[in-house]
Scaffold this active site. Structure first.
Site, mmCIF file in Angstrom:
data_model
loop_
_atom_site.group_PDB
_atom_site.id
_atom_site.type_symbol
_atom_site.label_atom_id
_atom_site.label_comp_id
_atom_site.label_asym_id
_atom_site.label_seq_id
_atom_site.Cartn_x
_atom_site.Cartn_y
_atom_site.Cartn_z
ATOM 1 N N CYS A 132 34.972 -118.400 43.220
ATOM 2 C CA CYS A 132 35.954 -118.226 42.146
ATOM 3 C C CYS A 132 36.699 -116.910 42.304
ATOM 4 C CB CYS A 132 35.261 -118.288 40.779
ATOM 5 S SG CYS A 132 36.381 -118.071 39.379
ATOM 6 N N CYS A 135 37.322 -115.042 39.006
ATOM 7 C CA CYS A 135 36.118 -114.397 38.472
ATOM 8 C C CYS A 135 35.775 -113.112 39.223
ATOM 9 C CB CYS A 135 34.920 -115.345 38.556
ATOM 10 S SG CYS A 135 35.190 -116.980 37.873
ATOM 11 N N ASP A 136 35.869 -113.153 40.554
ATOM 12 C CA ASP A 136 35.278 -112.086 41.366
ATOM 13 C C ASP A 136 36.267 -111.273 42.192
ATOM 14 O OD1 ASP A 136 32.785 -112.951 40.441
ATOM 15 O OD2 ASP A 136 32.558 -114.382 42.081
#
Length: 318
Positions: A132, A135-136
């Site tokens: 992701c 997300c990261d």
């Protein structure tokens, strides 16, 4: 017999459980062998509202579970093998346990990211391997990144990651890409993106602090190459966890459950879907939690006019 059963314990399922429990509906939540959903594979979560310093993914999910339990939600661990949605009450079969019946059902079984299934991959998720970018990506500011994939999602993630990374290399096992021409052009025009085509990943290389390289096979020469990197983003798609439904609900071509626009209602009355099992676009913890709230409210309103038992009387009789 239960008033409502929730399948899945990611952000969507646990949010639904919190709302249902606060409404005194005593939901039964069935969690699989890996409770907590994909957030349990994430280290620090910095974009979930209410945590200015961030919070570890497993801790966030543990807190949601405690909150649901505090209001009276019950939990049962087990693998759901089959459901019968042909009539109410619905029947749920859990491996190694008695059959469960429910007046209403909320599906929040999520979607699983497809992995490369190569050595070093799974054990380094959260240590440099991610599925992701949203997300990261922030954690790789100024670092070198490899994105594996050849579709639109891979192109989109590569472009997004150039906001943070010093360099992004796109690795794909074929020479031709599956992505749309416009997405390919955007990547080719981005000076931070380089290409590693016709190369098949064979191993994730890591040290004490995490990922250090990706070993690939050059499909043209047959030789192996080592690409140094600080992070590897696997972008080869997701698979909704709907196989156990046996085709009883209407889904799209990819298998994601279809819901009535603006609601969480599925093609079967009394069955609701929330989270990534019905969302192939956003796939974020906060959007999953929001849809879990919607499912709980939709379910509560449904049962107000379609209850099968007088639960007050049933409780009084034991």
């Amino acid at each position: 017999m239960h008033k409502v059963v929730v399948l899945g314990t990611g952000p969507a399922g646990l949010t639904a459980a919190i709302y249902l429990a606060r409404a005194e509906m005593k939901p039964l939540v069935i969690e699989g062998t890996e409770p907590g959903g994909q957030l349990t594979l994430t280290t620090e979560v910095e974009n979930f509202p209410g945590f200015p310093e961030g919070i570890m993914g497993p801790e966030l999910m543990a807190n949601m579970r405690k909150q649901a339990e505090r209001f009276g939600a019950e939990f049962q661990t087990g693998w759901v093998t089959e459901v019968d949605l042909s009539k109410r009450p619905f029947t749920i079969k859990v491996e190694g346990a008695a059959e469960i019946q429910a007046e209403a059902l909320i599906l929040s079984t999520g979607a699983s990211a497809k992995l490369l299934e190569i050595p070093g991959e799974k054990e380094n998720i959260g240590r440099g391997v991610s599925t992701c970018a949203t997300c990261d990506g922030f954690f790789f500011r100024g670092k070198k990144i490899i994105v594996v994939g050849g579709g639109d999602s891979a192109m989109e993630e590569a472009n997004f990651l150039t906001k943070f990374a010093s360099e992004v290399k796109l690795v794909h096992r074929r020479t031709e890409l599956r992505a749309s021409k416009i997405m390919q052009e955007r990547c080719r025009e981005n000076p931070k993106i380089s290409w590693g085509l016709n190369r098949a990943p064979v191993e994730v290389v890591a040290g004490e602090k995490g990922v250090t390289a990706l070993k690939v096979k050059n499909n043209e020469t047959g030789t192996e190459e080592v690409m140094e990197t600080d992070g590897i983003f696997v972008a080869i798609g997701h698979r909704p966890n709907t196989a156990f439904l046996g085709g009883q609900l209407e889904t799209d071509e990819q298998g994601y459950i279809k819901v009535t626009p603006g609601s969480t209602m599925t093609s079967v009355e009394g069955v609701f879907a929330c989270g990534d099992v019905q969302d192939h676009k956003y796939r974020q913890a906060i959007t999953a939690a929001g849809s879990g709230c919607m499912a709980a409210l939709d379910c509560e309103r449904f049962l107000e006019g379609n209850a099968m038992l007088d639960w007050g009387l049933a409780t009084a009789k034991g």
